[in-house]
Design a protein around this motif. Structure first.
Motif, PDB file in Angstrom:
ATOM      1  N   UNK A 194       0.808  -1.217   0.000  1.00  0.00           N
ATOM      2  CA  UNK A 194       0.000   0.000   0.000  1.00  0.00           C
ATOM      3  C   UNK A 194       0.841   1.267   0.000  1.00  0.00           C
ATOM      4  N   UNK A 195       2.137   1.146   0.304  1.00  0.00           N
ATOM      5  CA  UNK A 195       3.037   2.296   0.282  1.00  0.00           C
ATOM      6  C   UNK A 195       3.732   2.464  -1.063  1.00  0.00           C
ATOM      7  N   UNK A 196       3.441   1.575  -1.993  1.00  0.00           N
ATOM      8  CA  UNK A 196       4.038   1.672  -3.308  1.00  0.00           C
ATOM      9  C   UNK A 196       5.378   0.988  -3.437  1.00  0.00           C
ATOM     10  N   UNK A 197       5.728   0.128  -2.487  1.00  0.00           N
ATOM     11  CA  UNK A 197       6.955  -0.660  -2.601  1.00  0.00           C
ATOM     12  C   UNK A 197       6.674  -1.943  -3.356  1.00  0.00           C
ATOM     13  N   UNK A 198       7.635  -2.395  -4.108  1.00  0.00           N
ATOM     14  CA  UNK A 198       7.468  -3.568  -4.957  1.00  0.00           C
ATOM     15  C   UNK A 198       8.416  -4.673  -4.494  1.00  0.00           C
TER      16      UNK A 198
END
Length: 325
Positions: A194-198
């Motif tokens: 949800x924080x945009x980390x992959x």
């Protein structure tokens, strides 16, 4: 967003729908009423009428409260002594439907070609529509007198329409073949938190790598002493990372920085055992779904690894699998 992985490169694409929006569909539909008995009446002579509305008025309203199109369908179940057809004939009733465009206007009637899951309309997002049903009596009947009530059950159902993307917009790629930070050896699973980390399951390097969405390397953890060909990776709402440690037949759970939390699973076919688990998904309640590939089943656990349920067996029937990944 579509994520495609090759031997040593991560590619990112967006699916673009005609309006230019990212393709994320949700459907919410209100149907009033959604089912009723559609009778032709009680015993007696029914040769004198040509059309009749179902019990309850023969009309229903569908409101699409979702953000994507919906398909309106009708399903009927015949009972007793008479049948439905596209056109009325000997001992056959026709089921017809119409769409009312404005109050006080009679609909244009459309005969239905078949009676199982008939598609009658496509409903756009945030649109409400009233529909009408009626029966057309046979043009000729061999027995004009009913000895008991004849009826059919009509059910309205609504399904999401398929949104077909029109093009793909290339964003970026990163990675080469190798074992350094940001390099890959047969990457398999990929997930975005949800924080945009992959997160990428770097299978043959036996590790998980973490990146920002622009491909900047953040951290990694693992090694052959931690993982043995990890394939699947998933993230829950709290940012915890679950890894399908495929060749060690277990699920491992970490925080977002790679700190170990817990693990479960051994080789076998019992509840909570695995034979090469390959992929993981997590629902809104935090339950963990695992494809137990060579056992041809799906197992479900809570977030701590407690077994909840399972389903599946080898085969091509409903609910069966053939090496699910």
């Amino acid at each position: 967003m579509k994520k495609t992985l090759y031997t040593g490169v991560v590619f990112l694409f967006y699916l673009i729908v005609p309006a230019g929006n990212i393709c994320m569909a949700a459907v919410g539909v209100q149907v009033t009423p959604n089912s009723w008995n559609a009778g032709t009446g009680g015993a007696g002579d029914y040769a004198t009428w040509t059309t009749q509305t179902p019990i309850g008025g023969g009309n229903f309203t569908v409101k699409n409260i979702g953000d994507s199109p919906a398909t309106v369908k009708i399903r009927t179940t015949d009972t007793k002594h008479w049948l439905l057809s596209a056109t009325p004939g000997l001992d056959l009733f026709a089921l017809q439907w119409g769409k009312t465009t404005q109050q006080g206007t009679q609909p244009q009637w459309n005969s239905i070609a078949k009676i199982e899951n008939i598609i009658i309309d496509q409903l756009a997002s945030n649109v409400e529509q009233k529909f009408d049903l009626r029966f057309q009596s046979p043009t000729d009947i061999s027995n004009k007198t009913l000895t008991e009530t004849q009826f059919s059950t009509i059910t309205v159902k609504v399904e999401p329409s398929v949104v077909v993307p029109t093009n793909y917009v290339f964003l970026r790629k990163w990675g080469t073949q190798g074992s350094g930070a940001g390099q890959f050896q047969y990457p398999m699973g990929i997930v975005i938190d949800t924080s945009g980390n992959l997160y990428v399951a770097d299978q043959t390097n036996h590790r998980i790598q973490k990146f920002s969405l622009d491909g900047t390397f953040i951290t990694q953890w693992g090694g052959s002493w931690v993982f043995n060909y990890p394939r699947g990776v998933a993230v829950d709402a709290s940012g915890n990372v679950y890894v399908a440690d495929t060749e060690q037949n277990r699920i491992q759970k970490f925080n977002s920085n790679g700190t170990f939390i817990t693990m479960w699973g051994t080789f076998g076919t019992g509840d909570g055992q695995f034979n090469k688990p390959s992929n993981i998904a997590i629902d809104a309640s935090g339950n963990v779904y695992v494809t137990d590939t060579e056992s041809n089943r799906v197992q479900v656990f809570n977030s701590n690894g407690t077994f909840i349920t399972k389903w599946g067996s080898l085969g091509a029937g409903d609910g069966q699998f053939n090496y699910p990944y």
